[in-house]
Design an enzyme around this catalytic site. Sequence first.
Site, mmCIF file in Angstrom:
data_model
loop_
_atom_site.group_PDB
_atom_site.id
_atom_site.type_symbol
_atom_site.label_atom_id
_atom_site.label_comp_id
_atom_site.label_asym_id
_atom_site.label_seq_id
_atom_site.Cartn_x
_atom_site.Cartn_y
_atom_site.Cartn_z
ATOM 1 N N HIS A 172 40.390 41.462 37.933
ATOM 2 C CA HIS A 172 40.314 40.215 38.575
ATOM 3 C C HIS A 172 38.895 40.267 39.110
ATOM 4 O O HIS A 172 38.784 41.231 40.107
ATOM 5 C CB HIS A 172 41.304 40.108 39.716
ATOM 6 C CG HIS A 172 42.581 39.523 39.265
ATOM 7 N ND1 HIS A 172 43.661 39.141 40.219
ATOM 8 C CD2 HIS A 172 42.745 38.998 37.930
ATOM 9 C CE1 HIS A 172 44.679 38.802 39.449
ATOM 10 N NE2 HIS A 172 44.389 38.623 38.048
ATOM 11 N N ASP A 207 38.561 39.436 53.829
ATOM 12 C CA ASP A 207 38.948 38.580 52.812
ATOM 13 C C ASP A 207 38.459 39.007 51.653
ATOM 14 O O ASP A 207 37.478 39.596 51.429
ATOM 15 C CB ASP A 207 38.431 37.134 53.030
ATOM 16 C CG ASP A 207 38.906 36.341 52.129
ATOM 17 O OD1 ASP A 207 40.133 36.270 51.810
ATOM 18 O OD2 ASP A 207 38.106 35.635 51.350
ATOM 19 N N ASP A 227 39.617 35.734 40.137
ATOM 20 C CA ASP A 227 40.526 35.378 41.235
ATOM 21 C C ASP A 227 39.996 35.329 42.375
ATOM 22 O O ASP A 227 39.684 36.187 43.011
ATOM 23 C CB ASP A 227 41.436 36.605 41.169
ATOM 24 C CG ASP A 227 42.501 36.337 42.034
ATOM 25 O OD1 ASP A 227 42.878 35.345 42.486
ATOM 26 O OD2 ASP A 227 43.382 37.649 42.370
ATOM 27 N N ASP A 252 39.004 37.112 48.718
ATOM 28 C CA ASP A 252 39.049 35.973 47.732
ATOM 29 C C ASP A 252 37.741 34.924 47.778
ATOM 30 O O ASP A 252 38.079 33.611 47.711
ATOM 31 C CB ASP A 252 40.366 35.426 47.813
ATOM 32 C CG ASP A 252 41.550 36.529 47.188
ATOM 33 O OD1 ASP A 252 41.578 36.554 46.305
ATOM 34 O OD2 ASP A 252 42.224 36.725 48.288
ATOM 35 N N LYS A 280 46.660 46.846 45.661
ATOM 36 C CA LYS A 280 46.008 46.296 46.594
ATOM 37 C C LYS A 280 46.161 47.250 47.944
ATOM 38 O O LYS A 280 47.308 47.653 48.124
ATOM 39 C CB LYS A 280 46.414 44.778 46.899
ATOM 40 C CG LYS A 280 45.615 43.908 48.144
ATOM 41 C CD LYS A 280 46.170 42.562 48.249
ATOM 42 C CE LYS A 280 45.494 41.755 49.190
ATOM 43 N NZ LYS A 280 45.657 40.208 49.106
ATOM 44 N N HIS A 286 40.080 44.614 46.286
ATOM 45 C CA HIS A 286 41.264 45.019 46.900
ATOM 46 C C HIS A 286 41.152 46.778 47.078
ATOM 47 O O HIS A 286 42.201 47.263 47.145
ATOM 48 C CB HIS A 286 42.469 45.230 45.905
ATOM 49 C CG HIS A 286 42.910 43.669 45.703
ATOM 50 N ND1 HIS A 286 44.088 43.509 45.129
ATOM 51 C CD2 HIS A 286 42.718 42.457 46.474
ATOM 52 C CE1 HIS A 286 44.418 42.040 45.156
ATOM 53 N NE2 HIS A 286 43.692 41.377 45.888
ATOM 54 N N TRP A 300 51.743 41.395 40.660
ATOM 55 C CA TRP A 300 51.157 41.506 41.706
ATOM 56 C C TRP A 300 52.039 41.144 42.894
ATOM 57 O O TRP A 300 52.490 39.932 42.798
ATOM 58 C CB TRP A 300 49.769 40.829 42.175
ATOM 59 C CG TRP A 300 49.426 41.077 43.611
ATOM 60 C CD1 TRP A 300 48.992 42.196 44.057
ATOM 61 C CD2 TRP A 300 49.550 40.210 44.654
ATOM 62 N NE1 TRP A 300 48.798 42.045 45.356
ATOM 63 C CE2 TRP A 300 49.184 40.744 45.864
ATOM 64 C CE3 TRP A 300 50.182 38.845 44.682
ATOM 65 C CZ2 TRP A 300 49.358 40.233 47.216
ATOM 66 C CZ3 TRP A 300 50.089 37.955 45.998
ATOM 67 C CH2 TRP A 300 49.567 38.919 47.133
ATOM 68 N N ASP A 328 41.243 44.491 40.977
ATOM 69 C CA ASP A 328 40.936 43.231 41.782
ATOM 70 C C ASP A 328 39.627 43.917 42.684
ATOM 71 O O ASP A 328 40.004 44.841 43.578
ATOM 72 C CB ASP A 328 42.004 42.571 42.531
ATOM 73 C CG ASP A 328 41.539 41.321 43.159
ATOM 74 O OD1 ASP A 328 40.350 41.394 43.875
ATOM 75 O OD2 ASP A 328 41.918 40.176 43.140
ATOM 76 N N GLU A 338 48.713 45.256 39.372
ATOM 77 C CA GLU A 338 47.629 45.108 40.401
ATOM 78 C C GLU A 338 47.800 45.542 41.527
ATOM 79 O O GLU A 338 48.905 45.522 42.278
ATOM 80 C CB GLU A 338 47.329 43.512 40.436
ATOM 81 C CG GLU A 338 46.124 43.392 41.443
ATOM 82 C CD GLU A 338 45.822 41.806 41.597
ATOM 83 O OE1 GLU A 338 46.669 40.987 41.295
ATOM 84 O OE2 GLU A 338 44.673 41.324 41.952
#
Length: 423
Positions: A286, A294, A326, A296, A227, A262, A184, A259, A225
């Site tokens: 992930h 955000d 993650d 995460d 995003k 993302h 990533w 993820d 990965e």
Amino acid sequence: MTVKERFEAAKEVYRSVGVDARQAIEILKTVPVSMHCWQADDVKGFDQDGPLTGGIQTTGDYPGAARTPEEVFADLDKAMSLCPGKKKINVHASYAVFEEGEFADRDKLEPRHFRKWVDFARERGIGLDFNPTFFSHPMVKDGLTLSSPDEETRRFWIEHGRACIRISQYFAEQTGVPCVMNIWTGDGYKDIPGDRLGPRMRYKDSIERILEEPFDKKLVKPCVESKVFGIGVESYTCGSAEFALSFAATHEGVLPLMDNGHYHPTEVVSDKIPALLCFYPELALHVTRGVRWDSDHVVLFDDETREIAKEIVRNDALGRVYIALDYFDASINRIAALVTGFRNMQKALLFALLQPNAELKRLQDKGKLTQLMNIQEEMKTYPFGDVWDYYCEVCQVPGKAEWFAEVEKYEEQVLSKRGGNRR
Ligand code: RNT
Ligand code: ZN
């Protein structure tokens, strides 16, 4: 009633809808979930002193962040002791452990710089996953690494990627467990680019050159990965969803990594999993929680986490989907963050294993959609908690609030003695 007695009663309730709760537990015990080392120290790592940069950010200043390899190891041990189920540890290249006075830049990293991680994993009988670190480094030029128009910059990061393949191979050989290696980068542009194709062509070429490094496809699982945007790269990312999926589709042995923080907010990874399972032998995840801008936040036992687990379980894909966590929250106790997310992923998998999946499929195929909705709703109030508590007992980890008492004790005895955070 003891935990066991509650489980026995719950088992009968589940049996009435054709679900074998004991078998669910036996299956879950074999499914590895990868715990990310970077929640322990807010993604700082050990190889440099600068701030976290490159499209990701931690916020918060909760005391007690790990400052050294020993502290990260201790925190991971504490967290793992409070989580049921099979574990792997996910390591970033920036967590190289150097000898006193030694240093190797990212393009010169060697397996021996990760020997401590291998020792850690072997002593605990677990596997390791790995990630090249394409951020928080002076060679990130204008926010770019593998897509940089500057050949010197690009070469540096290609060399880093190749070094990471060698390290991943070493991890797998030493632990006997395949190593998922995820690529990533935060490469992209804050504002409208003048060229969208050029950076992606360079990105493609760079990853291809990284993959020229020899490795055993059974042991190393390279992933790309995607995003949709990052902090400072709001308008354009090189590794967009279409780029990553197409790259993985056209390069044998490369897995797409999704993820779930993302994508655009109304897109769901749970629905993307079965789409990808039609085409890819294996894929990687992930698991995280997106909140507004955000991507995460700590993983909860929420609808989407349950839905992701369901899609893996009922498509018989536990052996095809590599599950990793993650997220990074620096505003709360970091051990609690690790444990909460890991336990919630386990809960989601257990919940999925406790659904009458064959019956749900049968109802759908027969067009009995009213019953389908009804059963899915009824399953929500089945005695899941009694099976979960028993699973924790079987795995010899504390249940319910007891684990949190352990975290509080650790905070008082260990974390609070650490003083201020680094930086
Ligand atoms: C960032 C990506 C990436 C990182 C880790 C630290 O948005 O999700 O996976 O979080 O590599
Ligand atoms: Zn991620």
